[in-house]
Design an enzyme around this catalytic site. Structure first.
Site, PDB file in Angstrom:
ATOM      1  N   ASP A 190       0.812  -1.203   0.000  1.00 16.51           N
ATOM      2  CA  ASP A 190       0.000   0.000   0.000  1.00 16.51           C
ATOM      3  C   ASP A 190       0.855   1.267   0.000  1.00 16.51           C
ATOM      4  OD1 ASP A 190      -2.655   1.234   0.500  1.00 16.51           O
ATOM      5  OD2 ASP A 190      -1.683   1.873   2.347  1.00 16.51           O
ATOM      6  N   GLU A 223       0.816  -0.345  -5.147  1.00 20.82           N
ATOM      7  CA  GLU A 223      -0.278   0.621  -5.185  1.00 20.82           C
ATOM      8  C   GLU A 223       0.364   2.001  -5.191  1.00 20.82           C
ATOM      9  OE1 GLU A 223      -3.586   3.280  -3.511  1.00 20.82           O
ATOM     10  OE2 GLU A 223      -1.874   2.683  -2.317  1.00 20.82           O
ATOM     11  N   HIS A 281     -11.681   0.614  -4.308  1.00 18.79           N
ATOM     12  CA  HIS A 281     -12.265   1.166  -3.075  1.00 18.79           C
ATOM     13  C   HIS A 281     -11.931   2.633  -2.882  1.00 18.79           C
ATOM     14  CE1 HIS A 281      -8.148   0.532  -2.072  1.00 18.79           C
ATOM     15  NE2 HIS A 281      -8.310   1.210  -0.962  1.00 18.79           N
TER      16      HIS A 281
HETATM   17  C1  GLC Z   1      -4.004   3.523   0.126  1.00 15.97           C
HETATM   18  C2  GLC Z   1      -5.369   2.914   0.274  1.00 15.97           C
HETATM   19  C3  GLC Z   1      -6.323   3.951   0.787  1.00 15.97           C
HETATM   20  C4  GLC Z   1      -5.817   4.490   2.093  1.00 15.97           C
HETATM   21  C5  GLC Z   1      -4.388   4.983   1.953  1.00 15.97           C
HETATM   22  C6  GLC Z   1      -3.785   5.294   3.278  1.00 15.97           C
HETATM   23  O1  GLC Z   1      -3.962   4.482  -0.840  1.00 15.97           O
HETATM   24  O2  GLC Z   1      -5.788   2.387  -0.942  1.00 15.97           O
HETATM   25  O3  GLC Z   1      -7.610   3.437   0.923  1.00 15.97           O
HETATM   26  O4  GLC Z   1      -6.632   5.549   2.507  1.00 15.97           O
HETATM   27  O5  GLC Z   1      -3.566   4.017   1.358  1.00 15.97           O
HETATM   28  O6  GLC Z   1      -3.547   4.107   3.987  1.00 15.97           O
HETATM   29  C1  GLC Z   2      -3.458   8.143  -2.066  1.00 16.89           C
HETATM   30  C2  GLC Z   2      -4.765   7.914  -1.387  1.00 16.89           C
HETATM   31  C3  GLC Z   2      -5.824   7.425  -2.308  1.00 16.89           C
HETATM   32  C4  GLC Z   2      -5.899   8.284  -3.510  1.00 16.89           C
HETATM   33  C5  GLC Z   2      -4.542   8.503  -4.069  1.00 16.89           C
HETATM   34  C6  GLC Z   2      -4.572   9.473  -5.183  1.00 16.89           C
HETATM   35  O1  GLC Z   2      -2.887   6.941  -2.513  1.00 16.89           O
HETATM   36  O2  GLC Z   2      -4.613   6.970  -0.416  1.00 16.89           O
HETATM   37  O3  GLC Z   2      -7.052   7.445  -1.673  1.00 16.89           O
HETATM   38  O4  GLC Z   2      -6.679   7.645  -4.468  1.00 16.89           O
HETATM   39  O5  GLC Z   2      -3.657   8.981  -3.108  1.00 16.89           O
HETATM   40  O6  GLC Z   2      -5.150  10.672  -4.800  1.00 16.89           O
END
Ligand code: GLC
Ligand code: GLC
Length: 655
Positions: free
Chosen positions: A284, A326, A395
């Site tokens: 993440d 991610e 999500h």
């Molecule tokens: C990632 C997750 C998101 C979360 C963020 C902070 O981007 O996909 O849902 O809010 O991390 O942990």
């Molecule tokens: C971070 C957040 C996620 C958002 C992304 C792009 O990864 O966790 O929620 O989609 O930034 O803004």
């Protein structure tokens, strides 16, 4: 590679290894360690080489890998060896994924085990279970604020339930994807609690400051991720009397990777879940792993070095396990998470294709594929042994993360164009059935992102309220055409639970004080099994969507040209409403597919004399792989109905 310095260190480490490790059967472990140690050593010294305790830390690192290797169940070790032999296994077109919340889909882990029939019915063979580890009540960011990295949250089940589920999945050849939240912990994690009590060791796990001097320097260049609800990147902790770096919510403390102990802890956790049967680990927020004053603190070179090191270490202990990055960042940055300057993937084998996702939403709103084509053309080819996770919805919010230069190249003004898209999807544009909500609106920069379920964003909710059959058809066609793209583009398609039956926005979160401020909960529904039952009743929307998607999945699995080996060619066509690309077999002799999508409300024509199209199709024997239909032709032009897609092949060239 044999290199003296790293090998003499390795010798020292092997001598010092704890005797209980020595007594184990470690043949495969040592082979892999020998093969990767030069890289591991180089990366570890680049990151931590100037520390006095470097050798001690390196010993810790090797011990961690060895212990988790010893803990690795024999069945998983056997799978590692199988996957080493067939190392491109995940590029095969047979994989189709779905992301879901355990409690949203089935109450808990044992309930989820009882629902595996649903995945098999649809053809899903990879599931991403959203984070299931222990979080504080309320302040959990949907599972991303973890207070115990080794324990399944009691609301969802136990570690044993997860083992049961993983065994049931293995029997069905369904891959399990689990999250490891590497960037931060909850402020209630033991490390945070001990830091608060003044333990230096754990204070060094985080970024803590006595006053605003350094935080203010950071703030000059750091963007805000949740500007409305968590402005700024630091939070005052009154108990500790210190500022804590909290890039996301104020209760999510960023981990300090300039401390090797943090790296080793997280590696240990990754291997722990790998040993519990995760085939794929979703890492993440990887773009955020390294913080540097004067930078945006995203996509820093060291963040990449950390991921390379994680990969190299994981390959020693659990080489069958893949990583998903991610990193929802700019198109040219995302691709770097596969690893740079390497022929083979050296970081994460899989990355979210946030670029495709955002561009698809652009094409839906503008009813043309100009930016979609331009944006994808600018995306470099990915490395070998790397693949995209192609998705429409997940999500999180939809960020309009395409490149300004690409927006200009197709004659829009970036700021205005983004404003139009936000308005289009959030109900501020008259000619739009979309029903979404803004997320992360930043008054300072004017940026905003979008929440809302796929079905509601393409207008199904509005259409059903108006009971207008034509609008309902438009919305369902959109759901199908977007799925047709993620299923054919190249990579692993990741469906989002509920989209396959047209799930609408769910506003029940507004009644929960911990969720009400976060519009992403609009599209994190409780799966409605009664509604899903309609998939068995012809004439319902659920039936139509579910069966059409199921058919596409089945067809995809049969077509080798849909495997992902950079075997795609975007085709420029004069008609801006059409998006066209070909997928070819590596030999380019037979079995190619032409994917054509019409984003417009009117039928559109495709000129078949285009040489790139001719290379895949020769006139007269064209048919659609999904419906089996022969599409309409008019004066050597193919007619594509409104909001329709085709997967075309030339019958004579298929064999
Ligand atoms: C990632 C997750 C998101 C979360 C963020 C902070 O981007 O996909 O849902 O809010 O991390 O942990
Ligand atoms: C971070 C957040 C996620 C958002 C992304 C792009 O990864 O966790 O929620 O989609 O930034 O803004």
């Amino acid at each position: 590679m044999y290199e003296q310095v790293s090998h003499s260190l390795l010798n020292n480490i092997l001598i010092k290894l704890n005797p209980d490790i020595e007594q184990q059967e470690l043949r495969h472990f040592y082979t892999r360690l020998g093969a990767n140690f030069y890289a591991i050593h180089s990366l570890f010294s680049l990151l931590y080489g100037d520390r006095d305790d470097f050798e001690e830390q390196a010993l810790q690192l090797v011990e961690t890998m060895a212990r988790q290797y010893i803990n690795r169940p024999e069945t998983l070790k056997a799978k590692d060896i199988e996957r080493e032999k067939d190392h491109n296994w995940f590029l095969n077109q047979k994989w189709v994924g779905m992301a879901l919340y355990t409690d949203g889909f089935a109450d808990n882990l044992s309930g989820l085990k009882d629902k595996l029939f649903y995945f098999q019915e649809l053809g899903i063979n990879m599931i991403h279970i959203m984070p299931i580890l222990q979080c504080p009540d309320g302040k959990s960011d949907g599972g991303y604020a973890i207070s115990d990295f080794r324990k399944v949250d009691s609301r969802i089940g136990t570690n044993d339930d997860l083992t049961d589920l993983s065994e049931a999945l293995q029997k069905r050849d369904i891959l399990l994807t689990l999250d490891v939240v590497v960037n931060h912990t909850s402020n209630e994690h033991e490390w945070a609690a001990r830091a608060r009590q003044g333990e230096k060791k754990y204070q060094d796990y985080f970024y803590l400051f006595d006053n605003r001097e350094i935080p203010d320097m950071f703030e000059e260049t750091m963007p805000e991720i949740f500007p409305e609800t968590a402005p700024g990147n630091f939070t005052w902790d009154a108990e500790m009397n210190k500022w804590v770096m909290t890039v996301f919510n104020d209760y999510q403390w960023d981990l300090n990777y300039s401390n090797p102990a943090v790296f080793i802890e997280m590696l240990d956790i990754i291997l722990f879940w790998s040993n519990k049967g995760a085939d794929i680990i979703r890492l993440d927020a990887v773009a955020f792993l390294w913080k540097k004053i004067g930078s945006a603190c995203q996509n820093e070179r060291e963040a990449h070095l950390i991921l390379q090191l994680m990969k190299d270490c994981c390959q020693v202990t659990a080489p069958g396990v893949l990583f998903i990055a991610e990193a929802i960042v700019a198109p040219v940055e995302i691709i770097k998470y596969f690893g740079e300057d390497a022929i083979n993937a050296k970081e994460c084998e899989i990355a979210y294709n946030a670029t495709l996702m955002a561009l698809l939403w652009d094409a839906v709103a503008t009813k043309n594929a100009k930016l979609l084509y331009q944006g994808l053309r600018s995306l470099p080819d990915k490395l070998e042994r790397a693949t995209w996770l192609n998705y429409i919805r997940c999500h999180d919010d939809i960020g309009l993360g395409f490149d300004d230069a690409d927006i200009r190249a197709v004659d829009y003004e970036p700021k205005e164009h983004r404003k139009f898209l936000i308005n289009y999807y959030t109900g501020n544009f008259s000619d739009s059935d979309a029903r979404g909500f803004p997320f992360g609106a930043n008054l300072k920069t004017g940026d905003a992102r979008i929440s809302g379920s796929l079905a509601s964003l393409v207008g199904l909710e509005t259409a059903q309220e108006s009971a207008d059959p034509a609008r309902i058809i438009n919305a369902t066609q959109h759901i199908l055409l977007l799925h047709s793209l993620i299923l054919s583009f190249g990579g692993i398609p990741l469906l989002y639970y509920g989209d396959e039956i047209g799930t609408l926005n769910d506003c029940s979160f507004l009644e929960d004080e911990h969720k009400a401020h976060d519009s992403r909960w609009t599209h994190r529904p409780n799966f409605d099994w009664v509604n899903a039952e309609q998939r068995n009743h012809p004439g319902t929307i659920q039936y139509q969507l579910f069966n059409a998607i199921k058919k596409m999945i089945a067809v995809r699995k049969e077509i080798p040209a849909f495997a992902d080996f950079n075997n795609r060619e975007l085709i420029h066509v004069d008609n801006p409403h059409l998006f066209v690309f070909s997928r070819f077999n590596l030999t380019r002799t037979a079995g190619g597919v032409l994917v054509v999508v019409n984003f417009d409300a009117n039928p559109q024509y495709l000129d078949l004399n285009n040489p790139n199209i001719k290379a895949v199709l020769s006139h007269g024997h064209i048919s659609d792989l999904v419906s089996g239909d022969i599409p309409a032709m008019f004066k050597e032009q193919l007619v594509i109905p409104a909001y329709h897609f085709y997967w075309l092949t030339d019958q004579q060239r298929m064999s």
